[in-house]
Design a protein around this motif. Structure first.
Motif, PDB file in Angstrom:
ATOM      1  N   GLY A   2       0.789  -1.223   0.000  1.00 31.02           N
ATOM      2  CA  GLY A   2       0.000   0.000   0.000  1.00 31.02           C
ATOM      3  C   GLY A   2       0.823   1.276   0.000  1.00 31.02           C
ATOM      4  O   GLY A   2       1.981   1.313   0.440  1.00 31.02           O
ATOM      5  N   GLY A   3       0.205   2.347  -0.495  1.00 27.58           N
ATOM      6  CA  GLY A   3       0.838   3.662  -0.491  1.00 27.58           C
ATOM      7  C   GLY A   3       2.000   3.777  -1.460  1.00 27.58           C
ATOM      8  O   GLY A   3       2.287   2.869  -2.248  1.00 27.58           O
ATOM      9  N   LEU A   4       2.691   4.896  -1.405  1.00 28.64           N
ATOM     10  CA  LEU A   4       3.888   5.113  -2.225  1.00 28.64           C
ATOM     11  C   LEU A   4       5.103   4.444  -1.606  1.00 28.64           C
ATOM     12  O   LEU A   4       5.835   3.714  -2.253  1.00 28.64           O
ATOM     13  CB  LEU A   4       4.156   6.613  -2.369  1.00 28.64           C
ATOM     14  N   VAL A   5       5.326   4.717  -0.328  1.00 28.57           N
ATOM     15  CA  VAL A   5       6.410   4.070   0.425  1.00 28.57           C
ATOM     16  C   VAL A   5       5.735   3.192   1.469  1.00 28.57           C
ATOM     17  O   VAL A   5       5.146   3.690   2.426  1.00 28.57           O
ATOM     18  CB  VAL A   5       7.340   5.105   1.077  1.00 28.57           C
ATOM     19  N   SER A   6       5.807   1.882   1.266  1.00 29.15           N
ATOM     20  CA  SER A   6       5.005   0.948   2.076  1.00 29.15           C
ATOM     21  C   SER A   6       5.608   0.662   3.437  1.00 29.15           C
ATOM     22  O   SER A   6       4.875   0.389   4.395  1.00 29.15           O
ATOM     23  CB  SER A   6       4.836  -0.370   1.317  1.00 29.15           C
ATOM     24  N   GLY A   7       6.938   0.673   3.537  1.00 34.20           N
ATOM     25  CA  GLY A   7       7.595   0.320   4.787  1.00 34.20           C
ATOM     26  C   GLY A   7       8.742  -0.633   4.524  1.00 34.20           C
ATOM     27  O   GLY A   7       9.179  -0.813   3.384  1.00 34.20           O
ATOM     28  N   SER A   8       9.252  -1.255   5.570  1.00 35.69           N
ATOM     29  CA  SER A   8      10.425  -2.118   5.446  1.00 35.69           C
ATOM     30  C   SER A   8      10.047  -3.588   5.588  1.00 35.69           C
ATOM     31  O   SER A   8       9.191  -3.961   6.390  1.00 35.69           O
ATOM     32  CB  SER A   8      11.489  -1.759   6.484  1.00 35.69           C
ATOM     33  N   SER A   9      10.711  -4.409   4.787  1.00 40.00           N
ATOM     34  CA  SER A   9      10.525  -5.859   4.833  1.00 40.00           C
ATOM     35  C   SER A   9      11.573  -6.486   5.734  1.00 40.00           C
ATOM     36  O   SER A   9      12.599  -5.880   6.048  1.00 40.00           O
ATOM     37  CB  SER A   9      10.642  -6.446   3.425  1.00 40.00           C
ATOM     38  N   SER A  10      11.308  -7.725   6.137  1.00 38.83           N
ATOM     39  CA  SER A  10      12.278  -8.518   6.877  1.00 38.83           C
ATOM     40  C   SER A  10      12.232  -9.945   6.351  1.00 38.83           C
ATOM     41  O   SER A  10      11.266 -10.349   5.698  1.00 38.83           O
ATOM     42  CB  SER A  10      11.975  -8.502   8.381  1.00 38.83           C
ATOM     43  N   VAL A  11      13.289 -10.703   6.634  1.00 39.69           N
ATOM     44  CA  VAL A  11      13.406 -12.065   6.126  1.00 39.69           C
ATOM     45  C   VAL A  11      13.333 -13.047   7.290  1.00 39.69           C
ATOM     46  O   VAL A  11      14.029 -12.878   8.298  1.00 39.69           O
ATOM     47  CB  VAL A  11      14.726 -12.257   5.355  1.00 39.69           C
ATOM     48  N   PHE A  12      12.503 -14.083   7.118  1.00 37.14           N
ATOM     49  CA  PHE A  12      12.227 -15.033   8.197  1.00 37.14           C
ATOM     50  C   PHE A  12      12.439 -16.473   7.734  1.00 37.14           C
ATOM     51  O   PHE A  12      12.225 -16.802   6.566  1.00 37.14           O
ATOM     52  CB  PHE A  12      10.777 -14.907   8.669  1.00 37.14           C
ATOM     53  N   ASN A  13      12.829 -17.323   8.684  1.00 34.73           N
ATOM     54  CA  ASN A  13      12.685 -18.760   8.491  1.00 34.73           C
ATOM     55  C   ASN A  13      11.207 -19.103   8.675  1.00 34.73           C
ATOM     56  O   ASN A  13      10.509 -18.451   9.456  1.00 34.73           O
ATOM     57  CB  ASN A  13      13.515 -19.537   9.513  1.00 34.73           C
ATOM     58  N   THR A  14      10.734 -20.144   7.982  1.00 33.05           N
ATOM     59  CA  THR A  14       9.322 -20.510   8.101  1.00 33.05           C
ATOM     60  C   THR A  14       9.118 -21.491   9.253  1.00 33.05           C
ATOM     61  O   THR A  14       8.361 -22.454   9.153  1.00 33.05           O
ATOM     62  CB  THR A  14       8.798 -21.107   6.781  1.00 33.05           C
ATOM     63  N   ASP A  15       9.802 -21.234  10.351  1.00 38.06           N
ATOM     64  CA  ASP A  15       9.644 -22.039  11.562  1.00 38.06           C
ATOM     65  C   ASP A  15      10.116 -21.208  12.750  1.00 38.06           C
ATOM     66  O   ASP A  15      11.117 -20.501  12.645  1.00 38.06           O
ATOM     67  CB  ASP A  15      10.457 -23.336  11.457  1.00 38.06           C
ATOM     68  N   GLY A  16       9.391 -21.282  13.841  1.00 36.31           N
ATOM     69  CA  GLY A  16       9.775 -20.529  15.029  1.00 36.31           C
ATOM     70  C   GLY A  16       8.579 -20.267  15.915  1.00 36.31           C
ATOM     71  O   GLY A  16       7.430 -20.273  15.454  1.00 36.31           O
ATOM     72  N   TRP A  17       8.847 -20.033  17.194  1.00 38.80           N
ATOM     73  CA  TRP A  17       7.767 -19.749  18.149  1.00 38.80           C
ATOM     74  C   TRP A  17       7.226 -18.335  17.975  1.00 38.80           C
ATOM     75  O   TRP A  17       6.060 -18.062  18.230  1.00 38.80           O
ATOM     76  CB  TRP A  17       8.274 -19.935  19.581  1.00 38.80           C
ATOM     77  N   ASN A  18       8.084 -17.419  17.577  1.00 32.99           N
ATOM     78  CA  ASN A  18       7.695 -16.020  17.408  1.00 32.99           C
ATOM     79  C   ASN A  18       8.645 -15.397  16.395  1.00 32.99           C
ATOM     80  O   ASN A  18       9.561 -16.058  15.897  1.00 32.99           O
ATOM     81  CB  ASN A  18       7.734 -15.272  18.747  1.00 32.99           C
ATOM     82  N   TRP A  19       8.409 -14.111  16.086  1.00 37.34           N
ATOM     83  CA  TRP A  19       9.259 -13.508  15.053  1.00 37.34           C
ATOM     84  C   TRP A  19      10.712 -13.410  15.493  1.00 37.34           C
ATOM     85  O   TRP A  19      11.626 -13.441  14.665  1.00 37.34           O
ATOM     86  CB  TRP A  19       8.710 -12.155  14.611  1.00 37.34           C
ATOM     87  N   GLU A  20      10.943 -13.303  16.803  1.00 28.27           N
ATOM     88  CA  GLU A  20      12.318 -13.256  17.295  1.00 28.27           C
ATOM     89  C   GLU A  20      13.055 -14.562  16.995  1.00 28.27           C
ATOM     90  O   GLU A  20      14.260 -14.565  16.711  1.00 28.27           O
ATOM     91  CB  GLU A  20      12.348 -12.982  18.799  1.00 28.27           C
ATOM     92  N   ASP A  21      12.335 -15.685  17.076  1.00 34.90           N
ATOM     93  CA  ASP A  21      12.937 -16.977  16.741  1.00 34.90           C
ATOM     94  C   ASP A  21      13.165 -17.116  15.240  1.00 34.90           C
ATOM     95  O   ASP A  21      14.170 -17.672  14.799  1.00 34.90           O
ATOM     96  CB  ASP A  21      12.014 -18.125  17.185  1.00 34.90           C
ATOM     97  N   ALA A  22      12.193 -16.642  14.466  1.00 34.72           N
ATOM     98  CA  ALA A  22      12.196 -16.907  13.023  1.00 34.72           C
ATOM     99  C   ALA A  22      13.078 -15.956  12.223  1.00 34.72           C
ATOM    100  O   ALA A  22      13.484 -16.291  11.102  1.00 34.72           O
ATOM    101  CB  ALA A  22      10.761 -16.834  12.495  1.00 34.72           C
TER     102      ALA A  22
END
Length: 432
Positions: free
Chosen positions: A148-168
């Motif tokens: 959405g929008g002109l500047v949407s925000g920042s992406s991050s890269v994750f493993n597809t396994d983990g209890w939470n985003w800190e793990d992944a």
């Protein structure tokens, strides 16, 4: 009454209360995979190879004659099988979207046009039932991207396994996403189901807004100790140091050139084109400026009715042969990401390139573009043991049956909602 309720819940069929499998436990002992055909992800293949890893890191990979320390290791014979690096899905909304028609499960877009401070990082949900279905197709890493929008925000890269985003998480805030105003705008008519194209009258105004935003951000971040913090401008500081990519969504040839020149003019260190439907028309320009391209869905019709029907299928190979670094994605179509490996197969079949070269569009190239190639992307000594084992070629839907998946050396449970539904209805119709 409570006891009766608990007893009733305990008697419910397991299929009714089935949930995602728990994240894998960390690797506890060495694992040695032998006898498989190992696709390194960099264009090379080792027949009858051996790969060994411990504590999540590969410590040996080579031919079966390679001397490997096997003391205390679990030995898995994979004769006749194939080993691939985990597929990397770029430009997705994985973990940000669950059920498209249920607004409460959507967390991929914010109000406003310029939102560089918005982060997919903190919105990523490891409890999504979509994620396990991707692992079953070999997708072990995902870049989650705000929309959405002109500047949407920042992406991050994750493993597809983990209890939470800190793990992944594997890399935080790898880049900021911008939608370039197209020279031509398209509109769809529901009366005759046709598209019409006309000049975008607001293009110049939008570009002026982007230029002022980036100029302000650069000026703000050149101040050593600003009196006040501007979270929007502060979020853009790493674009000018080359620590973050600027991902620009652009499809028309003119827009691609203008977008790249904009990035250079604003002092952005690394520009990546996303979409790139007409990227082959400016391939020499992209190579000269060292601009990677993340293509959208190949399994679709061409953008113009005058194009050859196979033009989309041939596009990755054209760019690859022209020396442009290419990665494949499904845009933000999260529900189709499970088919990502087959796009590489299509690119190989229609583009007259080897399957191993096409594999790099899913492994080595995405890792290099996002700056995680020191950890993942290829199967090499010292990198994370994030890989899959299949009974055939991963890029062919007839052979992509994933039998094992390892993320940082931990063996991942491949159970998912779709496999449970398959087993349920196979039983109903008594299919073997």
């Amino acid at each position: 009454m409570k006891n009766i309720l608990f007893a009733a819940l305990a008697l419910l069929p397991l299929g009714v209360i089935a949930q995602n499998p728990a994240p894998a436990t960390p690797q506890s002992k060495p694992i040695v995979l032998t006898g498989a055909t190992i696709h390194l992800g960099n264009g090379q293949v080792i027949e009858n190879g051996i790969i060994a890893f411990n504590q999540g890191i590969i410590y040996s990979v080579g031919a079966s004659t390679t001397t490997v320390d096997r003391s205390g290791a679990e030995i898995i014979d994979l004769t006749g099988k194939h080993v691939f690096p985990g597929v990397i899905a770029m430009g997705s909304t994985i973990g940000l979207v669950e059920i498209a028609s249920v607004r409460a499960t959507l967390d991929f877009e914010e109000i406003g046009e310029v939102n560089p401070h918005v982060r997919s990082l903190v919105a990523y949900s490891t409890d999504s039932e979509v994620i396990p279905t991707l692992r079953a197709s070999g997708v072990l890493l995902a870049q989650s991207v705000p929309q959405g929008g002109l500047v949407s925000g920042s992406s991050s890269v994750f493993n597809t396994d983990g209890w939470n985003w800190e793990d992944a998480i594997i890399r935080k805030d790898d880049g900021i996403w911008l939608t370039w105003p197209p020279y031509l705008s398209r509109s769809f008519s529901y009366e005759d189901f046709s598209y019409s194209t006309k000049k975008n009258e607001k293009r110049a105004e939008t570009i002026n807004l982007l230029e002022s935003t980036f100029a302000d951000a650069k000026a703000f971040n050149e101040i050593d100790q600003p009196e006040m913090t501007n979270i929007r401008l502060d979020a853009m500081k790493n674009l000018f140091t080359g620590k973050q990519n600027l991902y620009i969504r652009a499809n028309y040839a003119k827009d691609i050139i203008d977008a790249v020149k904009f990035g250079k003019r604003m002092g952005v260190g690394k520009v990546v084109i996303v979409g790139g439907q007409q990227a082959d028309k400016v391939a020499a320009f992209l190579k000269e400026n060292n601009i990677p391209v993340v293509l959208g869905a190949l399994h679709s019709l061409p953008g113009s009715p005058d194009d050859d029907v196979y033009a989309v299928y041939e596009l990755p190979a054209k760019l690859h042969k022209a020396g442009v670094k290419v990665a494949l994605s499904y845009d933000d179509e999260w529900w189709r990401v499970r088919n990502l490996p087959y796009q590489a197969g299509t690119a190989a079949a229609f583009g007259d390139i080897s399957k191993e070269d096409a594999l790099t569009f899913l492994t080595q190239n995405p890792a290099q573009i996002m700056g995680i190639d020191g950890q993942v992307g290829t199967l090499e000594k010292g990198k994370q043991a994030t890989l899959i084992v299949t009974n055939g070629n991963m890029m062919d839907m007839r052979g992509n049956v994933v039998e094992h998946a390892f993320i940082k050396g931990a063996k991942v449970d491949l159970d998912n909602k779709q496999s449970r539904l398959y087993e349920k209805y196979k039983e109903k119709y008594r299919q073997k």
